[in-house]
Structure formats: C-alpha cells, structure tokens
Write a protein that holds these residues in place. Structure first.
Motif, PDB file in Angstrom:
ATOM      1  N   HIS A  46       0.873  -1.168   0.078  1.00 50.69           N
ATOM      2  CA  HIS A  46       0.078   0.013   0.055  1.00 50.69           C
ATOM      3  C   HIS A  46       0.965   1.415   0.159  1.00 50.69           C
ATOM      4  O   HIS A  46       2.135   1.204   0.154  1.00 50.69           O
ATOM      5  CB  HIS A  46      -0.883  -0.133   1.191  1.00 50.69           C
ATOM      6  N   TYR A  47       0.098   2.587  -0.096  1.00 49.94           N
ATOM      7  CA  TYR A  47       1.232   3.614   0.068  1.00 49.94           C
ATOM      8  C   TYR A  47       0.590   4.341   1.263  1.00 49.94           C
ATOM      9  O   TYR A  47      -0.408   4.134   1.892  1.00 49.94           O
ATOM     10  CB  TYR A  47       0.739   4.703  -1.144  1.00 49.94           C
ATOM     11  N   ARG A  48       1.481   4.935   1.697  1.00 49.84           N
ATOM     12  CA  ARG A  48       1.316   5.995   2.972  1.00 49.84           C
ATOM     13  C   ARG A  48       1.360   7.632   2.692  1.00 49.84           C
ATOM     14  O   ARG A  48       2.407   7.888   1.934  1.00 49.84           O
ATOM     15  CB  ARG A  48       2.144   5.545   4.044  1.00 49.84           C
ATOM     16  N   LEU A  49       0.695   8.267   3.171  1.00 48.13           N
ATOM     17  CA  LEU A  49       0.508   9.582   2.972  1.00 48.13           C
ATOM     18  C   LEU A  49       0.172  10.364   4.214  1.00 48.13           C
ATOM     19  O   LEU A  49      -0.761  10.119   4.901  1.00 48.13           O
ATOM     20  CB  LEU A  49      -0.509  10.077   1.910  1.00 48.13           C
ATOM     21  N   ASP A  50       1.000  11.221   4.739  1.00 50.14           N
ATOM     22  CA  ASP A  50       0.953  12.051   6.065  1.00 50.14           C
ATOM     23  C   ASP A  50       0.765  10.843   6.995  1.00 50.14           C
ATOM     24  O   ASP A  50      -0.265  11.238   7.919  1.00 50.14           O
ATOM     25  CB  ASP A  50       0.048  12.859   6.140  1.00 50.14           C
ATOM     26  N   GLY A  51       1.347   9.693   7.139  1.00 48.77           N
ATOM     27  CA  GLY A  51       1.272   8.722   8.151  1.00 48.77           C
ATOM     28  C   GLY A  51       0.060   7.883   8.041  1.00 48.77           C
ATOM     29  O   GLY A  51      -0.117   7.198   8.947  1.00 48.77           O
ATOM     30  N   LYS A  52      -0.534   8.263   7.012  1.00 50.71           N
ATOM     31  CA  LYS A  52      -1.803   7.004   6.824  1.00 50.71           C
ATOM     32  C   LYS A  52      -1.893   6.541   5.566  1.00 50.71           C
ATOM     33  O   LYS A  52      -1.289   6.767   4.624  1.00 50.71           O
ATOM     34  CB  LYS A  52      -3.189   8.290   6.620  1.00 50.71           C
TER      35      LYS A  52
END
Ligand code: GDP
Ligand code: IMO
Ligand code: MG
Length: 437
Positions: free
Chosen positions: A345-351
C-alpha cells in the motif's frame, strides 16, 4: 472459457500476447478491442519470435478467427506490412476480419503526435509516436476516417477534401512546416483500402454470432490499466480505455457476454515512457531485472523502467476490471535474488492511502510500503521441466509464498503462471483448488 477478456493490470507489456497465444488454442475467435500499433505483443513459438502490433495474437494459431474490432485505430500501411511479414513466415491471415467501424491513423496523425510532444516541452508523455492520440482525438471530435471510408474511395475523397486543409492549418499552428499532399494521400490510402477491403466487415456481428453459438471468444487487451485514458496516471496514459469494460464496447458485444476476465500481472512492474512510477528501482536491482527480463520495448525498442510489484496498482486494476483470474508472468525473472519486495500500500502523512490517487502531485508524495520476501534459486533446465510436469506444488517454496501472498491480497486466484518466454513455459493453474484465505 467460453468468453474471456485478457487485460493488462499495470503499465503495459505484462505479457498479454503470450497469455492470449496460450489460451487461443481453446478459442475459436480472438479479438483486439482497443489501441493500435502502439501495442507490441511478443510471442515465442518454439525458437521463433513473433512481434505483433495490430494483429491479435490468435493469428498464430491455425483456424482461429482473428478480429480487429471497432475500438482499435489502424495504420493500414503498418498492418499490411505485418500481414506480409507473417505470410512470408508461413502464417496464414485468411481468417482475419477488420471492423468497418475501426478508425484509421492518417499521416497527419503521426506528424501531430510528434509536434504535440515537442510543444509539451518538459511535460512530454513519451508516446510511441504512432499517431495514436491524434487518431483517437479525431474519432471523438467526429473528424475521423474509418476503415469503411478507405475501402470506398468516394467517401475518402469527400472527407480528405475538408480534412487536409484543416489539418494543414493545425500542423502549421503546431510549428510543423510539412506540406500535406491530399492527392497523394488519397492514392495511397485508396490502395490500402483495396488491399485490405476483403478483410473489412461488420466484425461486431461476427463476434456476437460466435457468442450466440457458444463459441469460445478471447478478447485481447493492449496496454494496461495505468495507461487507461480515464483511470490511468493521466496525462501519462494512452488514448483508449484499456479496462475490461471496453472489451465489450470495443468489439461490439454486450458486457453481459463476457464470462471471465484475466488480469495479466507481471511479477514485478515495468513502464515505458514518462510518468509516475512509485516502486521504480533506479539502482542495480532495477538494472538486473531489466537485463534478466529483456525489458526493452517491443514497439520502440526503448528501455523499460523496472520496479517492485505494486499491489496498489494491481488492486486498482482489479477494482476496475473485476478479475476472475490472474495471469502472473515473468516470475522466472525474479529467480536468483536474495530478497524481493512487494508494495502492499501507499502511506501519505502517516495514513494508509485507500484508493489510487487521481492527482499526480498527491501520488508523488505517497510513500510505498513494502513487505519483504526471501528469494529463490533460478528455475532452469531439468528443474524447470520438473515443475512444468508436476505443477504448482513442485515450485520452490519461496516462490509459492510470493504467489500465494498476491492471491490473498488481491482476493483472486493465480490461474496462469509464466515461467519462461516460450509457449510451453507456463503453468496452467485453472483447475487448481484455491481458497481465499
Ligand atoms: P505484452 O505487450 O503485454 O504482450 O508484453 P510484451 O510482449 O511487450 O512484453 C513481454 C515480454 O516478456 C515478451 O518479450 C515476452 O516474450 C516475455 N514473456 C512473457 N511471459 C513471460 C514469462 O513468463 N517469462 C519470461 N521470462 N518472459 C516472458
Ligand atoms: P502493449 O500492448 C507499454 C505508452 C507509451 C507512452 C504512453 C502513450 O505492448 O502493452 P501512445 O503512443 O499510446 O500515445 O503513448 O503509453 N504505451 C505503452 N507502454 N506497452 C504498450 O502496449 C504501450 N502502448 C503505449 O510508452 O508512455
Ligand atoms: Mg508490449
């Protein structure tokens, strides 16, 4: 089967040609439904290599009806060369049928493809330069020439009468000083029409009739989901819909006629041309994969960028095309590495990012999250023969783990597993028992 669409789940070159060639043995009809000669499908039969651009891969199997559907754009000169090339190698094209509704790639489309790329300056798409985008643009703008028009030179003359001056002005605006010669174009394309005329027909009616008679029909996709005009990494995409839904529209059959959809998933990821590629490997691992996998474009010969398998990409593809099976190709190329990675998956701003982002600025900020896997030895010679004879259970344990992980994450069984380039180097797992757990 009886009707099965085979589509690319990444950025193209997943090995669709080889999968279609394998499955075509059981089919009576093989139909291309989108794209044009931007596609390059390599099929190795014994020691012979065939590179197909316009023709469906089913053409290599005797007696199959090979259809170029209405959703395809055709460069007639290229198609004629491809036909001549195959015939000179003893492959018959007597069973070819070309849609009268398919649009034609004209000389000005190729010029405009180049001119528009030059004008994009730093934002080049990295097209194949085959005129695909401008041909589809004209189709949508109702300025297209269809195969039926070149077969009837009266229609062609009428259309070229207003199209040539219009395109001349547009070319000049794009900074291309080429002088279009309408008379020469008419002569050349009428000759193409005469040559291809015997193949041109209402292919939709033919495919619908085959389906009605419960014949096995294969729909051969070109490019891949991330190059889809709506759902890909726009604007770094091609100009047609590459998802399974277009197998219906692009060949003139109802969506309910398609029973199964196989997503072709290369065991790692590649991309040709420009545009984002989150799991790209710019290091020696990427180079080794490219060398081992022979990752050079079938159409343009450009080097393919390589990276780890990205499940964000393949899940996006499954969400759009509803795969009932996965054809995983080139897993043999991953042999000999100490460790392998899969992006889960991808993570963006810790989410965790829930869906593949439309905004490329957002995508650029996404961080791929990887799961690591132990590698396995290269599978060659007697070991490969043993696996091909004995099936899935004879595969190296770590390879099985890799495959099972993908199946579990995707929620779709791997129905074919590519273990080499040649026709027989594939495991047919369609009868294998699989539990989604
Ligand atoms: P397509 O455009 O999706 O049909 O794929 P391409 O033909 O452009 O690129 C795939 C390349 O991988 C071709 O050279 C195939 O011969 C080759 N290929 C396909 N399946 C396999 C496989 O399972 N193993 C290996 N080593 N090569 C494969
Ligand atoms: P197959 O069927 C890989 C890429 C080009 C470029 C973008 C737009 O062999 O999988 P275009 O000429 O279509 O306007 O170029 O799409 N592209 C492909 N990449 N495989 C293909 O086809 C492709 N067809 C187009 O490199 O980035
Ligand atoms: Mg290709």
């Amino acid at each position: 089967m009886p009707s099965l669409a085979v589509v690319g789940s990444q950025w193209g070159d997943e090995g669709k040609g080889k999968i279609v060639d394998y499955l075509a043995e059981e089919a009576q009809v093989v139909a291309r439904f989108q794209g044009g000669n931007n596609a390059g499908h390599s099929v190795k039969v014994g020691e012979e290599l065939f590179k197909l651009h316009h023709l469906p891969s089913g053409i290599l199997r005797k007696g199959k009806l090979a259809v170029i559907g209405n959703g395809v754009v055709i460069d007639p000169g290229v198609l004629i060369s491809e036909i001549d090339g195959l015939e000179s190698r003893g492959v018959s094209v007597a069973n070819l049928r070309i849609s009268d509704r398919a649009h034609v790639i004209m000389p000005y489309h190729k010029l405009l493809d180049g001119a528009e790329e030059r004008l994009r300056k730093g934002a080049k798409v990295g097209t194949t330069g085959r005129g695909i985008g401008p041909a589809y643009a004209d189709k949508a703008a109702r300025l297209g020439i269809r195969m039926m028009d070149i077969v009837d030179d009266g229609l062609l003359r009428e259309k070229l009468g207003f199209l040539v001056p219009l395109k001349q002005r547009y070319l000049e605006m794009c900074g291309d000083a080429t002088k279009l010669d309408g008379a020469a174009m008419l002569k050349e394309y009428s000759a193409h029409g005469t040559r291809l005329g015997p193949f041109v027909t209402d292919t939709g009616a033919i495919v619908r009739d085959a389906l009605k008679k419960r014949k096995n029909v294969l729909f051969e996709g070109a490019q891949g989901t991330m190059l889809d005009i709506d759902h890909g990494t726009y604007p770094y995409v091609t100009s047609s819909a590459t998802v399974a839904g277009n197998a219906a529209s692009g060949s003139g059959v109802p969506p309910s006629a398609i029973d199964d959809v196989f997503g072709v998933v290369k065991a790692y990821t590649t991309r040709v041309g420009e545009g984002p590629f989150p799991t790209e490997l710019l290091d020696d691992i990427g180079k080794t994969i490219a060398d081992k996998g022979g990752e050079f474009g079938t159409t343009t010969g450009r080097s393919r960028r390589c990276g780890w398998l990205d499940l964000m990409v393949t899940k996006h593809a499954h969400a759009l095309s509803g795969f009932t099976g996965l054809a995983m190709t080139k897993i043999d190329v991953l042999g000999g590495f100490d460790e392998l990675k899969i992006c889960t998956h991808y993570r963006l701003d810790g989410k965790k990012v829930a869906h593949f982002p439309a905004d490329l600025r957002v995508l650029q900020k996404c961080e791929p999250v990887y799961k690591r896997f132990d590698g396995w030895e290269d599978l060659e010679g007697a070991a490969l023969d043993r696996v091909l004879k004995r099936g899935f259970s004879a595969l190296p344990e770590n390879m099985r783990r890799y495959v099972r992980f993908v199946e579990k994450e995707m929620g779709v069984p791997v129905t074919m597993l590519g273990l080499g380039r040649r026709r027989h180097e594939i495991l047919d797992l369609r009868k294998r028992k699989w539990k989604n757990k």
